[in-house]
Design a protein around this motif. Sequence first.
Motif, PDB file in Angstrom:
ATOM      1  N   LEU A   1       0.831  -1.194   0.000  1.00 36.40           N
ATOM      2  CA  LEU A   1       0.000   0.000   0.000  1.00 36.40           C
ATOM      3  C   LEU A   1       0.874   1.255   0.000  1.00 36.40           C
ATOM      4  CD1 LEU A   1      -2.926   1.075   0.139  1.00 36.40           C
ATOM      5  CD2 LEU A   1      -2.665   1.133   2.641  1.00 36.40           C
ATOM      6  N   GLY A   2       0.640   2.128  -0.966  1.00 30.92           N
ATOM      7  CA  GLY A   2       1.342   3.397  -1.019  1.00 30.92           C
ATOM      8  C   GLY A   2       2.661   3.378  -1.772  1.00 30.92           C
ATOM      9  N   TYR A   3       3.113   2.207  -2.209  1.00 30.71           N
ATOM     10  CA  TYR A   3       4.397   2.161  -2.926  1.00 30.71           C
ATOM     11  C   TYR A   3       4.227   2.746  -4.326  1.00 30.71           C
ATOM     12  CZ  TYR A   3       8.981   0.659  -4.478  1.00 30.71           C
ATOM     13  OH  TYR A   3      10.268   0.650  -4.950  1.00 30.71           O
TER      14      TYR A   3
ATOM     15  N   SER B   1      12.318  10.516   2.854  1.00 33.22           N
ATOM     16  CA  SER B   1      13.172   9.321   2.855  1.00 33.22           C
ATOM     17  C   SER B   1      12.461   8.119   3.477  1.00 33.22           C
ATOM     18  CB  SER B   1      14.466   9.601   3.626  1.00 33.22           C
ATOM     19  OG  SER B   1      14.193   9.944   4.971  1.00 33.22           O
ATOM     20  N   LYS B   2      11.124   8.108   3.351  1.00 36.81           N
ATOM     21  CA  LYS B   2      10.348   7.003   3.919  1.00 36.81           C
ATOM     22  C   LYS B   2      10.525   5.746   3.068  1.00 36.81           C
ATOM     23  CE  LYS B   2       5.879   6.102   6.100  1.00 36.81           C
ATOM     24  NZ  LYS B   2       6.036   4.662   5.966  1.00 36.81           N
ATOM     25  N   LEU B   3      10.747   4.628   3.731  1.00 30.83           N
ATOM     26  CA  LEU B   3      10.936   3.339   3.089  1.00 30.83           C
ATOM     27  C   LEU B   3       9.740   2.443   3.374  1.00 30.83           C
ATOM     28  CD1 LEU B   3      14.636   2.671   4.221  1.00 30.83           C
ATOM     29  CD2 LEU B   3      13.849   3.914   2.189  1.00 30.83           C
ATOM     30  N   PRO B   4       9.622   1.332   2.674  1.00 34.72           N
ATOM     31  CA  PRO B   4       8.558   0.375   3.022  1.00 34.72           C
ATOM     32  C   PRO B   4       8.713  -0.138   4.451  1.00 34.72           C
ATOM     33  CG  PRO B   4       9.482  -0.092   0.853  1.00 34.72           C
ATOM     34  CD  PRO B   4      10.359   0.939   1.461  1.00 34.72           C
ATOM     35  N   ASN B   5       7.626  -0.622   4.991  1.00 38.10           N
ATOM     36  CA  ASN B   5       7.604  -1.254   6.315  1.00 38.10           C
ATOM     37  C   ASN B   5       7.986  -0.295   7.439  1.00 38.10           C
ATOM     38  OD1 ASN B   5       6.765  -3.823   5.352  1.00 38.10           O
ATOM     39  ND2 ASN B   5       8.866  -4.234   4.684  1.00 38.10           N
ATOM     40  N   ASP B   6       7.491   0.946   7.340  1.00 36.28           N
ATOM     41  CA  ASP B   6       7.642   1.943   8.414  1.00 36.28           C
ATOM     42  C   ASP B   6       9.102   2.244   8.743  1.00 36.28           C
ATOM     43  OD1 ASP B   6       4.813   2.150   8.810  1.00 36.28           O
ATOM     44  OD2 ASP B   6       4.882   0.267   9.929  1.00 36.28           O
ATOM     45  N   LYS B   7       9.929   2.272   7.726  1.00 39.26           N
ATOM     46  CA  LYS B   7      11.340   2.582   7.930  1.00 39.26           C
ATOM     47  C   LYS B   7      11.687   3.911   7.258  1.00 39.26           C
ATOM     48  CE  LYS B   7      12.684  -2.294   8.158  1.00 39.26           C
ATOM     49  NZ  LYS B   7      13.488  -3.366   7.528  1.00 39.26           N
ATOM     50  N   TYR B   8      12.816   4.485   7.693  1.00 34.34           N
ATOM     51  CA  TYR B   8      13.291   5.752   7.149  1.00 34.34           C
ATOM     52  C   TYR B   8      14.798   5.677   6.920  1.00 34.34           C
ATOM     53  CZ  TYR B   8       8.821   7.479   8.899  1.00 34.34           C
ATOM     54  OH  TYR B   8       7.474   7.662   9.142  1.00 34.34           O
ATOM     55  N   MET B   9      15.241   6.279   5.837  1.00 33.61           N
ATOM     56  CA  MET B   9      16.671   6.430   5.591  1.00 33.61           C
ATOM     57  C   MET B   9      17.112   7.784   6.144  1.00 33.61           C
ATOM     58  SD  MET B   9      18.806   6.585   1.996  1.00 33.61           S
ATOM     59  CE  MET B   9      18.345   8.299   1.683  1.00 33.61           C
TER      60      MET B   9
END
Length: 609
Positions: free
Chosen positions: A96-98, A249-257
């Motif tokens: 969702l959202g990708y 810098s939001k990544l999949p699965n609630d992660k951030y770079m």
Amino acid sequence: MIKKLIVLLILLNCSLSYAETIKTDVLVIGGGASGVAAAIQSARSNVKTMLIEQGPWLGGSMTAGGMCVLDANRNLASGIYAEFRGRVVNFYKNRLGYDTTANAPLVYEPYTGAAILKRITDTVKNLTVKMNTPFTGIKKDGSGWEVIIPIDGKDVVIKTKVLVDATETGDVAAQAGAILTAGFDSRKDTGEQLAPENATNQIQDITWIAILKDYGRAADRTIAKPDGYNAADYACLKSAEVKKWLANSKLPNDKYMVNFPGCGGNQYPVTSDDLSPENRKKTYQQARLHTLGLIYYLQTVLGYKNLSVTDEFKTPDHLPYIPYIRENKRAQGLVRMVLDDIYTPYSRQSKLYRTSIGVGDALPGQHYTEAGVPKINYPPFPAYSIPLGAVVVKDQENLLVIEKAMSVTHLVNGSVTYPSVQMTLGQGVGATAAYCAFFKTTTNHLDVRVIQGEILDFKGSLMPFADVKQGDTAFRAIQQIGATGLLEGFQKVNGSTAEVLFKPDTIVYTAELKPILNEIYARSFLWFNRVKPGEKFTLGNLLSYISEMTLTDPETLNLMMQKSWETKYKFGTKFDLNRPVTRMEFAVLANRYLNPFSRAVDISGKLII
């Protein structure tokens, strides 16, 4: 009996010596973005290839370094980079959202990117990959090289015809004896008007990126206070900026770079001396602590206790395996790529775009936290072609360099070392290495057009035309015609960047064709004097010219072309000899019947007559 024992010992010694030597056609040292692409292409070009990587992951800065939000080359994705990009998008497309838009920035989790690269390399014939394998020695071996690596506690010699330095810091080139420079070049040295008056040894900051996960609003995942932590180092961070950077810098699965720029971010200033093998460990430890301090500040001062490191990196602090290195020492190549090769490629005496083995469009980085570093006001930065001679080390036969050791100026380096640009370029380097191995020749005798043909065969790109995509039936013809200079690209400014467009549906003008046609074809001058085409080059002019150069009966050619216009060539325009020919039509027909791409060029792009 004694004689038999002596013979047995001799035979045993010979067998042990043989077992400790590995032979390969191409050896790539460094499994980063460029190295893995170079190894894949070399093996696919049907030569025996070995890739050694000292770390546990393939991908270098774009996986093991955590640089997993890639916005460069998204309009120019081709070849191996397009393959990697496609697999990433396919993996996440149901999330969702990708964003699966064709030219969206590529976003992924680092371990997913590494796994995809491993999956690709596992299926490539002729390719051997050795992970967790450093090299400990290197020396010349005739026209090839000998490299020492440890296997099971013993030194093993790899004999290779061609050696590729794809390390993040140019370690192979340094040990091989290449001439290296670092820092800002002077204006006098490069001729670049944007270069500073005097050279300096300052290089761009490194960044120890962090991948953080949101563990939920109520969670408190505060890390231990890092050694040497000083909150004042991050006090200039503003909450609004942090929110913006995290959102971008939001990544999949609630992660951030976490790759925060400038004041209060996780950049760490270095010189090339700091990145030398003897100083690297200390420098890296300080950079890691600086990033851990940033995380601690975010958690304890700005209230992000719910954000903390993930466990995908199996390091004690769960930071990436390596830092994101933007620059180090650069080797002296057969040519040096300068800013004018990007801004004004067609008007220069050297025509390096004709020797292109890759394309890029990354905006040059200027990541410095030290005071007094020259600030470069780049005009809108165009997409560009990367010349073959920039990856071939001068006076070091069969040694190719990518990543930070390329033969470019400091002002160009800020763009070409971007990971997605490097993966695109790596394919071209792999084709170059395979050419030398396959034809049993050296980097002193490169055939530019054969190498470029191999790149195109495997769906790579030579010219950075954003408006002609890989799926276009005229793609190859336009790429080849573009590489001859017969039809030039147009720069279209968009803010701080500039796309390069081919404009396939616009018309061709006589003035743009005449100089190059006269340069390539001996009888061209006579045709122009006799026919005297008007300002706009017509379809009739083109067929007349083809007839003249190929000695084909004009009526027969016209009749054949009329029959093939829609069926064979799929042109959607009307067959009318009196109308101006479009750039796409000219590219397809000129490429098919005149074949200017077959005319050899030297490493500077000059036609070999």
